[in-house]
Write an enzyme that holds these catalytic residues in place. Sequence first.
Site, mmCIF file in Angstrom:
data_model
loop_
_atom_site.group_PDB
_atom_site.id
_atom_site.type_symbol
_atom_site.label_atom_id
_atom_site.label_comp_id
_atom_site.label_asym_id
_atom_site.label_seq_id
_atom_site.Cartn_x
_atom_site.Cartn_y
_atom_site.Cartn_z
ATOM 1 N N THR A 38 10.376 -35.205 -39.693
ATOM 2 C CA THR A 38 8.777 -35.472 -39.340
ATOM 3 C C THR A 38 8.221 -36.762 -39.419
ATOM 4 N N ASP A 39 7.089 -36.750 -38.903
ATOM 5 C CA ASP A 39 6.601 -38.478 -38.836
ATOM 6 C C ASP A 39 5.739 -38.577 -40.330
ATOM 7 N N GLU A 40 5.811 -37.434 -41.065
ATOM 8 C CA GLU A 40 5.187 -37.625 -42.408
ATOM 9 C C GLU A 40 5.981 -38.495 -43.198
ATOM 10 N N ASP A 100 -11.003 -31.329 -50.396
ATOM 11 C CA ASP A 100 -10.051 -32.083 -49.513
ATOM 12 C C ASP A 100 -8.511 -31.757 -50.116
ATOM 13 N N LYS A 153 11.586 -34.293 -47.116
ATOM 14 C CA LYS A 153 11.964 -34.529 -45.952
ATOM 15 C C LYS A 153 12.520 -36.027 -46.036
ATOM 16 N N THR A 155 15.140 -26.220 -50.739
ATOM 17 C CA THR A 155 15.545 -25.953 -49.282
ATOM 18 C C THR A 155 15.638 -27.237 -48.540
ATOM 19 N N ASP A 203 19.202 -18.136 -40.436
ATOM 20 C CA ASP A 203 17.972 -18.362 -41.107
ATOM 21 C C ASP A 203 17.866 -17.355 -41.823
ATOM 22 N N TYR A 229 6.095 -32.340 -49.658
ATOM 23 C CA TYR A 229 6.931 -31.933 -48.565
ATOM 24 C C TYR A 229 7.385 -33.193 -47.851
ATOM 25 N N TYR A 270 -7.494 -20.708 -50.698
ATOM 26 C CA TYR A 270 -8.919 -20.797 -50.372
ATOM 27 C C TYR A 270 -10.041 -20.377 -51.187
ATOM 28 N N LEU A 324 16.837 -27.408 -38.390
ATOM 29 C CA LEU A 324 15.499 -27.079 -38.548
ATOM 30 C C LEU A 324 15.046 -26.316 -39.929
ATOM 31 N N ARG A 367 -4.414 -36.333 -36.553
ATOM 32 C CA ARG A 367 -3.204 -35.927 -36.187
ATOM 33 C C ARG A 367 -2.807 -36.131 -34.713
HETATM 34 P P1 NAD Z 1 8.727 -23.115 -39.983
HETATM 35 O O1 NAD Z 1 8.097 -22.940 -41.559
HETATM 36 O O2 NAD Z 1 7.786 -22.136 -38.940
HETATM 37 O O3 NAD Z 1 10.129 -22.395 -40.001
HETATM 38 C C1 NAD Z 1 11.161 -22.778 -40.875
HETATM 39 C C2 NAD Z 1 12.194 -21.751 -40.764
HETATM 40 O O4 NAD Z 1 13.501 -22.063 -41.657
HETATM 41 C C3 NAD Z 1 11.787 -20.287 -41.057
HETATM 42 O O5 NAD Z 1 12.254 -19.454 -40.025
HETATM 43 C C4 NAD Z 1 12.523 -19.999 -42.166
HETATM 44 O O6 NAD Z 1 12.862 -18.529 -42.611
HETATM 45 C C5 NAD Z 1 13.932 -20.868 -42.294
HETATM 46 N N1 NAD Z 1 14.223 -21.308 -43.746
HETATM 47 C C6 NAD Z 1 13.388 -21.608 -44.803
HETATM 48 N N2 NAD Z 1 14.202 -21.702 -45.917
HETATM 49 C C7 NAD Z 1 15.502 -21.445 -45.623
HETATM 50 C C8 NAD Z 1 16.779 -21.180 -46.171
HETATM 51 N N3 NAD Z 1 16.961 -21.884 -47.654
HETATM 52 N N4 NAD Z 1 17.956 -21.094 -45.716
HETATM 53 C C9 NAD Z 1 17.915 -20.626 -44.203
HETATM 54 N N5 NAD Z 1 16.536 -20.737 -43.459
HETATM 55 C C10 NAD Z 1 15.563 -20.998 -44.379
HETATM 56 O O7 NAD Z 1 9.056 -24.488 -39.691
HETATM 57 P P2 NAD Z 1 8.505 -25.280 -38.268
HETATM 58 O O8 NAD Z 1 7.132 -25.786 -38.230
HETATM 59 O O9 NAD Z 1 9.326 -24.669 -37.284
HETATM 60 O O10 NAD Z 1 9.656 -26.654 -38.615
HETATM 61 C C11 NAD Z 1 10.958 -26.711 -38.155
HETATM 62 C C12 NAD Z 1 11.366 -27.909 -38.794
HETATM 63 O O11 NAD Z 1 10.661 -29.199 -37.910
HETATM 64 C C13 NAD Z 1 11.188 -28.391 -40.123
HETATM 65 O O12 NAD Z 1 12.323 -28.948 -40.500
HETATM 66 C C14 NAD Z 1 10.010 -29.294 -40.283
HETATM 67 O O13 NAD Z 1 10.214 -30.118 -41.233
HETATM 68 C C15 NAD Z 1 10.201 -30.179 -39.025
HETATM 69 N N6 NAD Z 1 8.835 -30.529 -37.895
HETATM 70 C C16 NAD Z 1 7.988 -29.675 -37.980
HETATM 71 C C17 NAD Z 1 6.814 -30.120 -37.627
HETATM 72 C C18 NAD Z 1 5.330 -29.160 -37.278
HETATM 73 O O14 NAD Z 1 4.491 -29.622 -36.766
HETATM 74 N N7 NAD Z 1 5.560 -27.779 -37.448
HETATM 75 C C19 NAD Z 1 6.677 -31.502 -36.981
HETATM 76 C C20 NAD Z 1 7.620 -32.043 -37.102
HETATM 77 C C21 NAD Z 1 8.884 -31.676 -37.722
HETATM 78 O O1 DAU Z 2 3.124 -34.389 -38.720
HETATM 79 C C1 DAU Z 2 4.159 -33.215 -38.678
HETATM 80 C C2 DAU Z 2 3.922 -32.227 -39.664
HETATM 81 O O2 DAU Z 2 2.672 -31.564 -39.313
HETATM 82 C C3 DAU Z 2 4.837 -31.239 -40.042
HETATM 83 O O3 DAU Z 2 6.150 -31.926 -40.491
HETATM 84 C C4 DAU Z 2 4.585 -30.279 -40.955
HETATM 85 O O4 DAU Z 2 5.485 -29.428 -40.998
HETATM 86 C C5 DAU Z 2 3.482 -29.553 -40.275
HETATM 87 O O5 DAU Z 2 2.970 -28.252 -41.080
HETATM 88 C C6 DAU Z 2 2.153 -30.498 -39.920
HETATM 89 O O6 DAU Z 2 1.478 -30.973 -41.194
HETATM 90 P P1 DAU Z 2 -0.090 -31.121 -41.423
HETATM 91 O O7 DAU Z 2 -0.353 -31.235 -42.804
HETATM 92 O O8 DAU Z 2 -0.314 -32.304 -40.574
HETATM 93 O O9 DAU Z 2 -0.621 -29.730 -40.564
HETATM 94 P P2 DAU Z 2 -1.613 -28.706 -41.192
HETATM 95 O O10 DAU Z 2 -1.644 -27.763 -39.981
HETATM 96 O O11 DAU Z 2 -1.371 -27.954 -42.230
HETATM 97 O O12 DAU Z 2 -2.814 -29.545 -41.115
HETATM 98 C C7 DAU Z 2 -3.417 -30.308 -40.053
HETATM 99 C C8 DAU Z 2 -4.553 -31.201 -40.371
HETATM 100 O O13 DAU Z 2 -5.664 -29.987 -40.567
HETATM 101 C C9 DAU Z 2 -4.617 -31.976 -41.661
HETATM 102 O O14 DAU Z 2 -5.189 -32.978 -41.805
HETATM 103 C C10 DAU Z 2 -4.858 -30.724 -43.217
HETATM 104 C C11 DAU Z 2 -6.129 -30.187 -42.079
HETATM 105 N N1 DAU Z 2 -6.468 -28.821 -42.450
HETATM 106 C C12 DAU Z 2 -5.392 -27.930 -42.710
HETATM 107 C C13 DAU Z 2 -5.682 -26.614 -42.979
HETATM 108 C C14 DAU Z 2 -4.540 -25.801 -43.221
HETATM 109 C C15 DAU Z 2 -7.698 -28.198 -42.746
HETATM 110 O O15 DAU Z 2 -8.884 -29.038 -42.685
HETATM 111 N N2 DAU Z 2 -7.952 -27.065 -43.157
HETATM 112 C C16 DAU Z 2 -7.151 -26.153 -43.317
HETATM 113 O O16 DAU Z 2 -7.213 -24.852 -43.877
#
Ligand code: NAD
Ligand code: DAU
Length: 351
Positions: A133-135, A288, A162, A103, A36, A158, A349, A84, A222
């Site tokens: 991700t599902d996105e 938005d 992905k 990245t 990491d 993003y 914000y 990841l 979501r």
């Molecule tokens: P996160 O942002 O919390 O963690 C990402 C990690 O990657 C961090 O520890 C960061 O230091 C490391 N990183 C970033 N750039 C790097 C680089 N160049 N080299 C080495 N390390 C690096 O992310 P997360 O929410 O834990 O997501 C992890 C994975 O799961 C991602 O690939 C994301 O797309 C996927 N994912 C996330 C979600 C979600 O809801 N968070 C859902 C589905 C899939």
């Molecule tokens: O679906 C999987 C994805 O979920 C992952 O791949 C991403 O890494 C993860 O960040 C997440 O993406 P979202 O954009 O759905 O998550 P976020 O928490 O940023 O936002 C969730 C919802 O809330 C989205 O509809 C935007 C809204 N939101 C978010 C923030 C940060 C707000 O209304 N206000 C906010 O300040």
Amino acid sequence: MAAKTILITGGAGFIGSHVVRLFVQKYSDYQIVNLDNLTYAGNLGNLSDIESSPNYTFLKGDITDQSFLQQLFATYQFHGVIHLAAESHVDRSISSPMEFVLTNVVGTVNLLNAAKEHVKSGKPFDRFYHVSTDEVYGSLHDDGFFTEETAYDPQSPYSASKASSDHFVRAYHNTYKLPVVISNCSNNYGPNQFPEKLIPLFINNIKHKKPLPVYGKGENIRDWLYVVDHARAIDVVYHKGALGETYNIGGHNEWTNIALIKVLCKIMDVKLGQSPGSSEQLISYVTDRAGHDFRYAIDATKIQNELGWTPSLQFEEGIEKTINWYLENECWLTQVTSGAYLNYYKQQYSK
Ligand code: NAD
Ligand code: DAU
């Protein structure tokens, strides 16, 4: 000597830290190497409970550095990779898309190249597991679900990055016969999530009586999954998923943002000993998100039927555990919300 050495990238992040903990604790005969770069989202404090385990090694390194990765693969005889590491926040991808290309796309291709050369040299290698991700499937209307057959239609920088990385992983399987598996998961929530994402951000803001910035009308939907259930799914896909296949992972747990936020407010009022309705007064509707995807919802039939995975936790229990964790881990929150976080917050914000 450990039976298998597994490289987990991004293991200091939110989901990665739960995956590292699960593998270190469950598989004492595996050597787990966590690579990491410790960006703003990476935090070794997430793993303090397992950092001195004999089967765990942390390495700081950047997946965009191809020669570093080549050396790493020459030093360690990796039997598998669980990838990841990524830039993961949609809002940041809107303001700085190139970091996501570097990245998420270049970093992933670098890792694929390192794994490909490793396999070519005849070393035993089980699989390259790409966590996605599902996105990548885009945005749903009121009906339907994302299946593994849904066409890719990424809408944000993003999700485009992905989607691109997913395509490269499949291309390396098709072209170079690299053994790969991919999963695409819905929104995760739980302990250790960086408070730029909806749930930890709002818990922290409620605690500090700061406005709750709801994008648009709060009607976006979501599908939320507890992070430990995602880590369990990753374990199952890593060990039992068929090579070349994709598995969707989701919680069957859809919420509009505003309904979810009201649940958070209600629980937080109780926890903070406030009168009912106090936290809801902090709700503030703001501009938005650009290109805001309306709805994500996963059909997880394949992983359920073929690999026997289902979520273990009901949302009511998961959200209670999550809120308790953030309230009990004040130091963690204070540490990650200092410094650069404040600049990010102001920029995001104050628009
Ligand atoms: P996160 O942002 O919390 O963690 C990402 C990690 O990657 C961090 O520890 C960061 O230091 C490391 N990183 C970033 N750039 C790097 C680089 N160049 N080299 C080495 N390390 C690096 O992310 P997360 O929410 O834990 O997501 C992890 C994975 O799961 C991602 O690939 C994301 O797309 C996927 N994912 C996330 C979600 C979600 O809801 N968070 C859902 C589905 C899939
Ligand atoms: O679906 C999987 C994805 O979920 C992952 O791949 C991403 O890494 C993860 O960040 C997440 O993406 P979202 O954009 O759905 O998550 P976020 O928490 O940023 O936002 C969730 C919802 O809330 C989205 O509809 C935007 C809204 N939101 C978010 C923030 C940060 C707000 O209304 N206000 C906010 O300040």
